[in-house]
Design an enzyme around this catalytic site. Structure first.
Site, PDB file in Angstrom:
ATOM      1  N   ASP A  54      60.371 -60.724  29.062  1.00  0.00           N
ATOM      2  CA  ASP A  54      58.923 -60.886  29.254  1.00  0.00           C
ATOM      3  C   ASP A  54      58.421 -62.094  28.460  1.00  0.00           C
ATOM      4  O   ASP A  54      57.264 -62.493  28.586  1.00  0.00           O
ATOM      5  CB  ASP A  54      58.156 -59.597  28.905  1.00  0.00           C
ATOM      6  CG  ASP A  54      58.291 -59.205  27.452  1.00  0.00           C
ATOM      7  OD1 ASP A  54      59.048 -59.858  26.708  1.00  0.00           O
ATOM      8  OD2 ASP A  54      57.620 -58.220  27.046  1.00  0.00           O
ATOM      9  N   SER A  55      59.317 -62.732  27.692  1.00  0.00           N
ATOM     10  CA  SER A  55      58.983 -64.021  27.075  1.00  0.00           C
ATOM     11  C   SER A  55      58.639 -65.050  28.147  1.00  0.00           C
ATOM     12  O   SER A  55      58.020 -66.078  27.847  1.00  0.00           O
ATOM     13  CB  SER A  55      60.140 -64.518  26.201  1.00  0.00           C
ATOM     14  OG  SER A  55      61.364 -64.456  26.916  1.00  0.00           O
ATOM     15  N   ASP A  93      63.434 -57.106  31.848  1.00  0.00           N
ATOM     16  CA  ASP A  93      62.571 -56.608  30.765  1.00  0.00           C
ATOM     17  C   ASP A  93      61.375 -55.866  31.371  1.00  0.00           C
ATOM     18  O   ASP A  93      60.633 -56.444  32.194  1.00  0.00           O
ATOM     19  CB  ASP A  93      62.062 -57.833  29.988  1.00  0.00           C
ATOM     20  CG  ASP A  93      61.967 -57.582  28.506  1.00  0.00           C
ATOM     21  OD1 ASP A  93      62.258 -56.460  28.053  1.00  0.00           O
ATOM     22  OD2 ASP A  93      61.618 -58.545  27.787  1.00  0.00           O
ATOM     23  N   LYS A 123      65.427 -53.400  29.996  1.00  0.00           N
ATOM     24  CA  LYS A 123      65.187 -53.337  28.553  1.00  0.00           C
ATOM     25  C   LYS A 123      63.757 -52.869  28.319  1.00  0.00           C
ATOM     26  O   LYS A 123      62.858 -53.221  29.090  1.00  0.00           O
ATOM     27  CB  LYS A 123      65.398 -54.713  27.910  1.00  0.00           C
ATOM     28  CG  LYS A 123      65.166 -54.713  26.393  1.00  0.00           C
ATOM     29  CD  LYS A 123      65.580 -56.027  25.744  1.00  0.00           C
ATOM     30  CE  LYS A 123      64.524 -57.106  25.791  1.00  0.00           C
ATOM     31  NZ  LYS A 123      63.223 -56.761  25.194  1.00  0.00           N
ATOM     32  N   GLU A 125      60.864 -51.901  24.867  1.00  0.00           N
ATOM     33  CA  GLU A 125      60.622 -52.156  23.442  1.00  0.00           C
ATOM     34  C   GLU A 125      60.184 -50.898  22.697  1.00  0.00           C
ATOM     35  O   GLU A 125      59.387 -50.111  23.217  1.00  0.00           O
ATOM     36  CB  GLU A 125      59.522 -53.225  23.281  1.00  0.00           C
ATOM     37  CG  GLU A 125      59.957 -54.597  23.737  1.00  0.00           C
ATOM     38  CD  GLU A 125      58.942 -55.678  23.396  1.00  0.00           C
ATOM     39  OE1 GLU A 125      57.928 -55.390  22.717  1.00  0.00           O
ATOM     40  OE2 GLU A 125      59.177 -56.827  23.808  1.00  0.00           O
ATOM     41  N   GLU A 192      65.358 -57.422  16.506  1.00  0.00           N
ATOM     42  CA  GLU A 192      64.641 -58.700  16.412  1.00  0.00           C
ATOM     43  C   GLU A 192      63.918 -58.822  15.075  1.00  0.00           C
ATOM     44  O   GLU A 192      63.154 -57.926  14.672  1.00  0.00           O
ATOM     45  CB  GLU A 192      63.620 -58.845  17.566  1.00  0.00           C
ATOM     46  CG  GLU A 192      62.837 -60.162  17.463  1.00  0.00           C
ATOM     47  CD  GLU A 192      62.055 -60.550  18.704  1.00  0.00           C
ATOM     48  OE1 GLU A 192      62.203 -59.888  19.754  1.00  0.00           O
ATOM     49  OE2 GLU A 192      61.302 -61.545  18.621  1.00  0.00           O
TER      50      GLU A 192
HETATM   51  O1  KIV Z   1      61.542 -61.280  26.182  1.00  0.00           O
HETATM   52  C1  KIV Z   1      62.489 -61.735  25.522  1.00  0.00           C
HETATM   53  O2  KIV Z   1      62.865 -62.908  25.638  1.00  0.00           O
HETATM   54  C2  KIV Z   1      63.163 -60.832  24.594  1.00  0.00           C
HETATM   55  C3  KIV Z   1      64.256 -61.404  23.749  1.00  0.00           C
HETATM   56  C4  KIV Z   1      63.669 -62.147  22.617  1.00  0.00           C
HETATM   57  C5  KIV Z   1      65.207 -60.356  23.292  1.00  0.00           C
HETATM   58  O3  KIV Z   1      62.827 -59.693  24.507  1.00  0.00           O
END
Ligand code: KIV
Length: 299
Positions: A54-55, A93, A123, A125, A192
């Site tokens: 989600d970055s 994500d 993934k 969080e 992280e």
């Molecule tokens: O969204 C992302 O890029 C992440 C990584 C930093 C693990 O969650």
């Protein structure tokens, strides 16, 4: 000298591959990707795991945090990444607001990443409620990667984008979250932005591959954001984001050189131009009235 790629680099990476790498002490390489070309780069570079993070909200969509990115936006990026990958494990994500409300919502969202975008896993969080959602998703047949420490989706509640676990109490909370995710059936967990010494202690309690980002050298693998490691993004660069290239500078140089050649009329050159037989030009001109605005003709 760079390390040789894994001998089985061309075989698709599975959860079993990752567990085996952990057992053998073979470092796991994970990187984010957000589109078809970045996926092809990850494939060519022989990485083990690709995360459609989600970055993307910040690196490719221009939002100022990861919170606003929508499920539909991430699904579109994940589909493009899927089309560029054959070997690495592909993880999608789950964006903020797409899994927290109920187990049903979490399962539905995870299934969309698998069914519509072809992801191998998802993934999410945090511990607590997220560990319960992880258990539900795993129970529905979708592998889940956890993420503890600095969890950007809830950074405001954590006091901003800062390292976590710097007191005994908060370090304990990070470890408890990781243990809850492990107990929930996560196949791997991202640590992280936590002190390396906390990672070293936590590793003694973990049975699944731990992927670090700003968590020191002693995890089972490392992950970095594509735009950070390549120097494509000129936004905030976290302490742990080592730059391995300065691609943005090279891109600006290239576009500037193009602009200079267009303005100097040196591009396009003869080698970039299509030809036509002179008699075809003559036949064309014979059909036309005199041009009201005659221009130079290409050679
Ligand atoms: O969204 C992302 O890029 C992440 C990584 C930093 C693990 O969650």
């Amino acid at each position: 000298m760079s390390a040789a790629p894994r001998p089985d680099a061309r075989r698709p990476v599975t959860l079993t591959t990752l567990a085996g790498m952990r057992t053998l002490g073979e470092p796991i390489v994970m990187v984010t990707a957000y589109d078809h070309p970045s996926a092809q780069v990850a494939e060519a570079a022989g990485v083990d795991v690709v995360l459609v993070g989600d970055s993307a909200a910040m690196t490719v969509l221009g939002y100022d945090s990861t919170v606003p990115v929508t499920l539909e936006e991430l699904l579109m990026l994940a589909k493009a990444v899927r089309r560029g990958l054959t070997t690495p494990l592909l993880v999608g994500d789950l964006p903020f607001g797409s899994y927290e409300a109920s187990d049903e919502q979490a399962i539905r969202t995870a299934q969309r990443f698998v069914k519509e975008a072809g992801c191998d896993a998802v993934k999410l969080e945090g511990g607590g409620v997220s560990a319960r959602r992880a258990e539900a998703i795993v129970g529905a047949g979708v592998p889940v990667m956890g993420h503890v420490g600095l969890t950007p989706q809830t950074a405001t509640a954590l006091g901003g984008y800062r390292a976590q676990g710097r007191t005994a109490e908060t370090a304990r909370r990070v470890l408890d979250d990781a243990l809850a995710l492990q107990a929930a059936g996560c196949f791997s967990i991202v640590f992280e932005a936590i002190p390396a010494a906390v990672t070293d202690i936590a590793m003694g309690y973990m049975d699944v591959p731990i992927i670090g980002i700003g968590a020191g050298p002693n995890t089972d693998g490392q992950v970095l954001v594509y735009h950070d490691l390549l120097g494509i993004y000129d936004g905030h660069q976290p302490k742990f984001a080592k730059r391995f290239a300065a691609v943005r500078d090279e891109m600006v140089r290239g576009v500037r050189a193009y602009a200079d050649e267009v303005r100097g009329r040196t591009f396009p050159g003869p080698e970039h131009v299509y030809g036509i037989a002179p008699e075809e030009i003559e036949r064309l001109e014979a059909q036309l009235p005199p041009a009201p605005h005659p221009r130079l003709r290409a050679a």
